[in-house]
Design a protein around this motif. Structure first.
Motif, mmCIF file in Angstrom:
data_model
loop_
_atom_site.group_PDB
_atom_site.id
_atom_site.type_symbol
_atom_site.label_atom_id
_atom_site.label_comp_id
_atom_site.label_asym_id
_atom_site.label_seq_id
_atom_site.Cartn_x
_atom_site.Cartn_y
_atom_site.Cartn_z
ATOM 1 N N SER A 188 -24.856 94.074 56.551
ATOM 2 C CA SER A 188 -23.659 93.124 56.864
ATOM 3 C C SER A 188 -24.195 92.275 57.734
ATOM 4 O O SER A 188 -25.433 92.299 57.950
ATOM 5 C CB SER A 188 -23.081 94.200 58.178
ATOM 6 N N ARG A 189 -23.672 91.157 57.969
ATOM 7 C CA ARG A 189 -24.108 89.823 58.646
ATOM 8 C C ARG A 189 -23.004 89.293 59.269
ATOM 9 O O ARG A 189 -21.787 89.347 58.920
ATOM 10 C CB ARG A 189 -24.836 88.737 57.606
ATOM 11 N N SER A 190 -23.104 88.540 60.462
ATOM 12 C CA SER A 190 -22.170 87.965 61.184
ATOM 13 C C SER A 190 -21.881 86.213 60.733
ATOM 14 O O SER A 190 -22.922 85.856 60.074
ATOM 15 C CB SER A 190 -22.509 88.104 62.578
ATOM 16 N N CYS B 109 -22.168 92.809 63.933
ATOM 17 C CA CYS B 109 -22.627 93.908 62.958
ATOM 18 C C CYS B 109 -22.639 95.219 63.614
ATOM 19 O O CYS B 109 -23.326 96.263 63.210
ATOM 20 C CB CYS B 109 -23.951 93.485 62.418
ATOM 21 N N VAL C 218 -18.345 84.667 55.145
ATOM 22 C CA VAL C 218 -18.434 85.791 56.392
ATOM 23 C C VAL C 218 -16.903 86.115 56.558
ATOM 24 O O VAL C 218 -16.579 87.241 56.627
ATOM 25 C CB VAL C 218 -19.383 85.385 57.497
ATOM 26 N N HIS D 274 -14.941 89.369 56.020
ATOM 27 C CA HIS D 274 -14.265 89.806 57.086
ATOM 28 C C HIS D 274 -12.796 90.383 57.035
ATOM 29 O O HIS D 274 -12.291 91.489 57.254
ATOM 30 C CB HIS D 274 -14.555 89.137 58.479
ATOM 31 N N GLN E 194 -27.680 84.606 64.512
ATOM 32 C CA GLN E 194 -26.777 85.335 63.238
ATOM 33 C C GLN E 194 -27.181 86.756 63.526
ATOM 34 O O GLN E 194 -28.669 87.039 63.505
ATOM 35 C CB GLN E 194 -27.013 84.984 62.112
ATOM 36 N N ASP F 14 -18.041 89.827 61.719
ATOM 37 C CA ASP F 14 -19.270 89.997 60.314
ATOM 38 C C ASP F 14 -18.420 90.554 59.096
ATOM 39 O O ASP F 14 -17.311 90.510 59.162
ATOM 40 C CB ASP F 14 -19.956 91.080 61.116
#
Length: 272
Positions: free
Chosen positions: A92-94, A113, A246, A250, A79, A106
């Motif tokens: 932010s995170r994927s 990201c 996510v 997104h 991730q 993300d």
């Protein structure tokens, strides 16, 4: 199509909060993290063992520490996460992914990201390069941990088959990947074995830090019980929930960006 029509009649408070976006990201199932403790003392002034492994036990409502632990891996993936050191939080995170060829979307509406391949960093400014350093790929390993530990007051605590997320980046990323290559070379599912994890102190200039050491317990092959199957299913549920969250964010970020772009066009036309 998204609608803003909400009828709260007959809905619980929790349902209303979800409907109005108040709990977008707070209902995701969470796991305690297995990590190396780097704090010399806690907020209450208790001396803590630096370089020992640490988990938070929600039922005991305290951290538990162990010099070495037995870790049984059930699932591993990756991730991306972007960290803002000024705000001291991840911005932010994927999605959690296994295949590098996937579309790694993300929460900010982009991919990975914003992490760029090395070949695309040549013309970046120093500020842009610094931002790139804050975007990291983590190896995410879900498993159970067992060890004879102690709490912050030094009292003995026995931890057995406790579910955790073991998240690694930097130097540990390579070490953990090496461990999993060793497990893969055994030719059997990784949950049939445990890793004995310890730590080693290293030094880079004036900075001292701890890294993971490991031993693959090849001589003891484990069976896969009904309880183990439920444990794996619980990890998959957590991962699916994270990825759903996510995906939702997104889509919202993408929609907002398109809306902002349309608004900008209108303003531009009005000011000409």
């Amino acid at each position: 199509m998204m609608t803003n029509e909400i009828s709260v009649k007959g809905m619980s408070d929790a349902q209303i909060m979800a409907a109005i976006g108040q709990t977008v990201d707070t209902n995701r199932p969470m796991l305690s993290r297995l990590q190396i403790n780097r704090d010399a003392e806690d907020d209450e002034g208790n001396r803590l063992p630096t370089g020992h492994y640490q988990i938070y036990h929600p039922e005991l409502e305290q951290n538990i520490y162990g010099e070495s632990v037995e870790f049984r891996p059930f699932y591993t993936a990756y991730q991306y996460m972007a960290y803002n050191p000024t705000e001291k939080k991840y911005t932010s995170r994927s999605v959690i992914f296994r295949n590098w060829k996937e579309d790694i979307i993300d929460t900010s509406g982009g991919t990975r990201c914003g992490k760029l391949p090395e070949a695309q960093k040549a013309n970046l400014t120093s500020a842009e390069l610094e931002l790139q350093k804050q975007i990291k790929c983590y190896k995410m390993t879900y498993g159970t941990v067992s060890f004879k530990g102690k709490n912050a007051k030094g009292e003995d605590v026995d931890i057995q088959n406790f579910p955790v997320l073991w998240r690694n980046t930097g130097t540990n990323y390579n070490i953990v990947n090496e461990a999993f290559t060793g497990l893969t070379n055994l030719g059997k599912p990784m949950f049939k074995y445990t890793l004995t994890l310890g730590t080693e102190r290293r030094k880079a200039g004036a900075i001292r830090f701890f890294v993971t050491t490991y031993k693959i317990n090849k001589d003891k092959e484990l069976s896969f019980s009904t309880d183990d199957e439920k444990t794996l299913e619980s990890f998959l549920t957590i991962i699916n929930s994270e990825n759903k969250s996510v995906n939702t964010q997104h889509s919202r970020s993408t929609t907002q960006a398109e809306s902002d772009g349309d608004d900008a066009k209108v303003i531009d036309q009005l000011t000409k």
